[in-house]
Design an enzyme around this catalytic site. Structure first.
Site, PDB file in Angstrom:
ATOM      1  N   LYS A 185       8.320   3.753  -8.280  1.00 36.90           N
ATOM      2  CA  LYS A 185       7.691   2.190  -8.389  1.00 36.90           C
ATOM      3  C   LYS A 185       8.755   1.390  -8.772  1.00 36.90           C
ATOM      4  CE  LYS A 185       3.542   0.228  -8.832  1.00 36.90           C
ATOM      5  NZ  LYS A 185       2.321   0.869  -8.148  1.00 36.90           N
TER       6      LYS A 185
HETATM    7  N1  GLU Z   1       1.190  -0.902  -4.965  1.00 38.57           N
HETATM    8  C1  GLU Z   1       0.275  -0.046  -4.334  1.00 38.57           C
HETATM    9  C2  GLU Z   1      -0.434   1.097  -5.508  1.00 38.57           C
HETATM   10  O1  GLU Z   1      -0.105   0.962  -6.449  1.00 38.57           O
HETATM   11  C3  GLU Z   1       0.366   0.483  -3.147  1.00 38.57           C
HETATM   12  C4  GLU Z   1       1.485   1.245  -3.002  1.00 38.57           C
HETATM   13  C5  GLU Z   1       1.880   1.961  -1.519  1.00 38.57           C
HETATM   14  O2  GLU Z   1       1.414   1.372  -0.567  1.00 38.57           O
HETATM   15  O3  GLU Z   1       2.958   2.350  -1.410  1.00 38.57           O
HETATM   16  O4  GLU Z   1      -0.941   1.962  -5.151  1.00 38.57           O
END
Ligand code: GLU
Length: 424
Positions: free
Chosen positions: A114
């Site tokens: 993240k």
């Molecule tokens: N931000 C989204 C999540 O928390 C998508 C992450 C992604 O598609 O890599 O799942």
């Protein structure tokens, strides 16, 4: 501060403490090998960068950005980037850890990561956002990539920001690399169905839960906290299945009507005014009051920690489908368990987004694109299979759905760690 100090000093009410408690509980439940448990309590790599950015008024700001890569035993790291004034490194590490479990629970070949930048995107111009994004990408250029770590949208980031990341990375490499990010615009190799995917996946899990709990969709009601991409898409796709939306909120406040609020009209109102507040024919509610409304399904789709020990005792929903990451604290979860509320945990309920991100990455690598119907069908297959697997685990182990999802996810990651062995 060393990583050890950071993990032990994690704010007891914060998301990292919650993520570690969930992992420790799962480790107990599945009798996880201690060496694997110790490894999984820590992120593989964390990167902190300064992002000097020229502002429109001629001033200069140095933003701080993070990328945490929690685990890559099952494949490259995957996870979004959020732009928010309250971003912290501890939060980003927790969110990276949740991505590892999320990818494992739906069984797609990724680990978790993240990113976040401490900034107020609502107060920045497009030019400022573009310059900040391009510099952030440049600082991360060595650690991201289609085989290493693939960012995506998260809170207050979108397809345009992904396009700038893709372009900046590609300019540095000297050729176009669409598979470095997902959630891109369709014109740059984005996938049909990606924008709606998190909400769509969430609705598949609600539908499955209603079947298991014998809740009649046509006479039911739902409430959405956070009428952004995830919340509004979930509402849009849930409404045709029968349930009536009686309240919704965003960062500015909420609106409520026992007679029901038309989803599409509320989306238009928010597009026009910037908020759901003041929708004609509704009463104002605060974000706190909204959580405690009498309804069948509550969809928390905002930020972490919104359901906690102070309000879990007053929640009246039968099902909570976590569109957000980490909306329920461990203490909140215990109270919900005692009260028999069925929680579809974040790592399952909101896994539709990363699942279609995976489809986007696959399509990009193959330069072969699927129809929207194909994307939605494959998404449904994966979500229903994951829901069934977690539901069986929940029945067999007689534990809540979060513990069950964690048992499945941590078990899968642990198996990969065992098979690879701990290098050297
Ligand atoms: N931000 C989204 C999540 O928390 C998508 C992450 C992604 O598609 O890599 O799942």
């Amino acid at each position: 501060m060393s990583m050890e100090e950071m993990l032990t000093s994690a704010n007891q009410d914060g998301p990292l403490a919650a993520a570690l408690t969930q992992l420790d509980d799962a480790a107990d439940l599945i009798s996880l090998d201690d060496s694997v448990h110790q490894k999984l309590r820590k992120p593989k790599r964390i990167i902190t960068v300064s992002i000097p950015t020229a502002m429109d008024d001629g001033s200069f700001k140095v933003f701080t950005g993070y990328r945490a890569q929690h685990n890559m035993d099952r494949g490259p790291c995957k996870g979004g980037i959020r732009y928010h004034p309250d971003v912290t490194l501890n939060e980003v590490i927790a969110l990276a850890m949740w991505m590892t479990w999320k990818c494992a629970v739906v069984n797609i070949p990724y680990g978790g990561a993240k990113g976040g930048v401490i900034c107020s995107p609502k107060d920045m111009s497009q030019g400022e956002l573009e310059r900040m994004t391009r510099r952030f990408t440049t600082e991360l250029v060595e650690v991201i990539g289609p085989e290493k770590d693939i960012p995506a949208p998260d809170v207050y980031t979108n397809a345009q920001i992904m396009a700038w990341i893709m372009d900046t990375y590609s300019m540095q490499k000297g050729y176009s690399v669409p598979a470095v990010v997902t959630g891109k615009p369709i014109s740059l190799g984005g996938s049909l169905g990606r924008e709606a995917a998190t909400g769509r996946g969430c609705v598949f899990t609600i539908r499955e839960a209603m079947k298991r709990l014998n809740i009649d969709a046509t006479s039911s009601t739902f409430v959405v906290q956070g009428y952004g991409n995830v919340g509004a898409w979930a509402a849009r796709l849930l409404e045709p299945l029968g349930p009536k939306m009686i309240a919704a909120s965003d960062s500015r406040g909420g609106c409520y009507s026992a007679d029901g609020i038309p989803v599409q009209e509320l989306i238009a109102h928010k597009a026009e005014t910037g908020s759901v507040v003041g929708f004609p024919g509704t009463d104002a509610v605060t974000n706190e009051e909204l959580l405690e409304l009498d309804c069948d399904v509550l969809i928390p789709a905002a930020l972490e920690n919104s359901i906690n020990e102070d309000n879990a005792g007053q929640i009246k929903a039968s099902i909570i489908a976590e569109g957000a990451n980490g909306p329920t604290t461990p203490a909140g979860q215990e109270i919900l368990n005692d009260r028999g509320i069925f929680v579809i945990p974040d790592i399952l309920a909101n896994a539709g987004g990363v699942t279609v991100s995976y489809f986007e990455w696959v399509q990009g690598l193959q330069s072969y694109f699927w129809s929207e119907a194909e994307v939605n069908k494959q998404l449904e297959d994966i979500m229903v299979r994951a829901f069934d697997r977690v539901y069986c685990e929940h029945e067999e182990r007689n534990c809540d759905m979060r513990a069950a999802a964690m048992a499945v996810a941590v078990g899968r990651v642990a198996e990969a760690v065992h098979m690879r062995g701990i290098y050297p």
